[in-house]
Design an enzyme around this catalytic site. Structure first.
Site, PDB file in Angstrom:
ATOM      1  N   GLY A 292       0.787  -1.145  -0.120  1.00  0.00           N
ATOM      2  CA  GLY A 292      -0.005   0.080  -0.030  1.00  0.00           C
ATOM      3  C   GLY A 292       0.851   1.364  -0.069  1.00  0.00           C
ATOM      4  O   GLY A 292       0.426   2.238   0.489  1.00  0.00           O
TER       5      GLY A 292
ATOM      6  N   GLU B  63      -1.174   3.062 -15.889  1.00  0.00           N
ATOM      7  CA  GLU B  63      -1.559   1.852 -14.810  1.00  0.00           C
ATOM      8  C   GLU B  63      -2.963   1.557 -15.083  1.00  0.00           C
ATOM      9  O   GLU B  63      -3.469   0.367 -15.109  1.00  0.00           O
ATOM     10  CB  GLU B  63      -1.199   2.535 -13.507  1.00  0.00           C
ATOM     11  CG  GLU B  63      -1.901   1.520 -12.248  1.00  0.00           C
ATOM     12  CD  GLU B  63      -0.979   1.471 -11.183  1.00  0.00           C
ATOM     13  OE1 GLU B  63       0.187   1.986 -11.115  1.00  0.00           O
ATOM     14  OE2 GLU B  63      -1.452   0.796 -10.221  1.00  0.00           O
TER      15      GLU B  63
ATOM     16  N   ASP C 200      -1.051   8.410  -6.456  1.00  0.00           N
ATOM     17  CA  ASP C 200       0.107   7.576  -6.193  1.00  0.00           C
ATOM     18  C   ASP C 200       1.229   8.476  -7.337  1.00  0.00           C
ATOM     19  O   ASP C 200       2.308   8.524  -6.742  1.00  0.00           O
ATOM     20  CB  ASP C 200       0.087   6.328  -6.278  1.00  0.00           C
ATOM     21  CG  ASP C 200      -0.960   5.485  -5.246  1.00  0.00           C
ATOM     22  OD1 ASP C 200      -1.691   6.254  -4.667  1.00  0.00           O
ATOM     23  OD2 ASP C 200      -1.132   4.523  -5.593  1.00  0.00           O
TER      24      ASP C 200
END
Ligand code: GLA
Length: 398
Positions: A127, A163, A175
């Site tokens: 994570g 992604e 992210d």
């Protein structure tokens, strides 16, 4: 004198190709911890992540037509020509560099091939944004080698596409954005709809970010894809009553309270989490600016409970870890971070309490779950950049 880590990376590169020191470049991209604003990014809401001092470093030099990247951690190599780039599930981690190269070419950037080695210190599936860091490090190494003009925001967007569209993971932009644009000693307050962002400083001489890894590995992909679909379904239902609703971001808490009876129970819970979590991010920024540490702790506590009970992305181990951390004097706040179902809890901790937290969290967590956790005390480093300072190395593991 290069650090031991870089020396090893150059040695590894030398095994594959004769290193051309004049043309070789080094790119570094950090992982991230999200302090609050979980599962809000793909609902066009607010997030508040920071970089962590674990990163992915790529050392590479130009070569013609193809990309060859060797992972030192995994001892596997990905190799693909720049023509006709196609998704292949066999590529595993190689999907990310491949996706980045694909979208750089598609956007018209003039790049050629590269040959290099990768080394990472971000634990995978914990994570902490390791895939985004790999994407950003890849985009950056292309930028450094071919001098392409790409802003950090464009880079984050392109990697996000790599992604989502190439890798098929329904993540948001958080992210990639944090890895590319994070600022030293600051949290990054990001509006995921407009991409406007602000660095919110924390009193870094006294406050530490500590990551408590439950060592429960999870697949972010499964959680994200499922929850994103649920949120989209909720929006479809809400649109019947409020046609102007484009995403859950458009609902205030009052709107939600008025509409909640129109939603099936599960979608109502997902929606409630997102709407109130967005509000918590805004409250958190205010509390940080006013040094309201009690409020910061309460907001992290409520966010964790909401992830657990409403969004249902926590797990027994994460709950146990958060409960342990919260009993320790000097822990300002603690909650799960990232997609959930395992991985890390993040704590904001006063410097004086770090040792006690590390000791107690290790012992009590082991006693209650039988698992030995890993604990990382992190600084908040700058976002991705060329690795130029030989001494400013992070995450030594050799
Ligand atoms: C993963 C995704 C992010 C975000 C978080 C949950 O880390 O990559 O975009 O959705 O989960 O907040």
């Amino acid at each position: 004198m290069p650090s031991a880590r870089l020396q090893t990376m150059f040695k590894e590169l030398n095994r594959i190709v004769e290193v051309d020191e004049k043309r070789a470049k080094i790119a570094r991209a950090p992982g991230r911890a999200n302090i609050i604003g979980e599962h809000t990014d793909y609902n066009e809401g607010y997030v508040l992540p920071c970089t962590v001092d674990r990163d992915i470093v790529i050392v590479a030099q130009p070569c013609n037509y193809e990309v060859i990247l060797h992972s030192i951690n995994l001892n596997t190599t990905i190799k693909f020509p720049l023509r006709n780039i196609r998704f292949d599930p066999q590529d595993r981690w190689g999907t990310y560099p491949k996706g980045v190269a694909h979208y750089l070419l598609q956007a018209g950037y003039e790049i050629d091939g590269l040959i290099g080695v990768i080394h990472g210190t971000i634990p995978a599936r914990a994570g902490l944004g390791s895939s985004a860091a790999l994407e950003i490090a890849t985009a950056l190494i292309f930028q450094l080698l071919y001098d392409i003009e790409i802003s950090p925001v464009e880079m984050a967007l392109l990697c996000f596409k790599a992604e989502n569209e190439f890798g098929g993971v329904s993540c948001g932009i958080m992210d990639q954005f944090a890895s590319a644009l994070g600022r030293r000693d600051s949290l990054l307050f990001l509006d995921c709809r407009t991409l406007s962002h602000e660095a919110v400083e924390i009193p870094s001489s006294k406050l530490r970010v500590v990551l408590l890894n439950t060592m429960v590995e999870r697949s972010a992909e499964a959680v994200l894809n499922k929850r994103k679909l649920e949120c989209q379904k909720a929006v479809q239902i809400i649109k019947k009553f409020r046609p102007e609703t484009k995403s859950l971001r458009d609902l205030s808490t009052d709107d939600f309270e008025q509409l909640k009876n129109k939603l099936p129970a599960t979608l109502g819970k997902r929606c409630q989490h997102v709407v109130y979590e967005n509000e918590r991010v805004i409250e958190m920024v205010k509390a940080l600016k006013r040094d309201r540490f009690d409020t910061i702790g309460e907001l992290m506590h409520t966010s964790h409970a909401s992830c657990r009970d409403l969004y249902e992305v926590s797990c027994r181990e994460l709950d146990t870890m958060v409960e342990i951390a919260e009993t320790i004097d000097g822990v300002v706040g603690c909650r799960m971070t990232g997609a959930g179902l395992g991985g890390c809890a993040v704590c904001l901790v006063w410097d004086r309490a770090v040792e006690e937290l590390a000791k107690r969290a290790s012992e009590s967590y082991k006693e209650k779950t039988g698992i030995n956790p890993e604990i990382y005390v992190s600084k908040i480093p700058p976002g991705a950049g060329e690795f130029v300072d030989w001494n400013e190395n992070s995450g030594e593991i050799f």
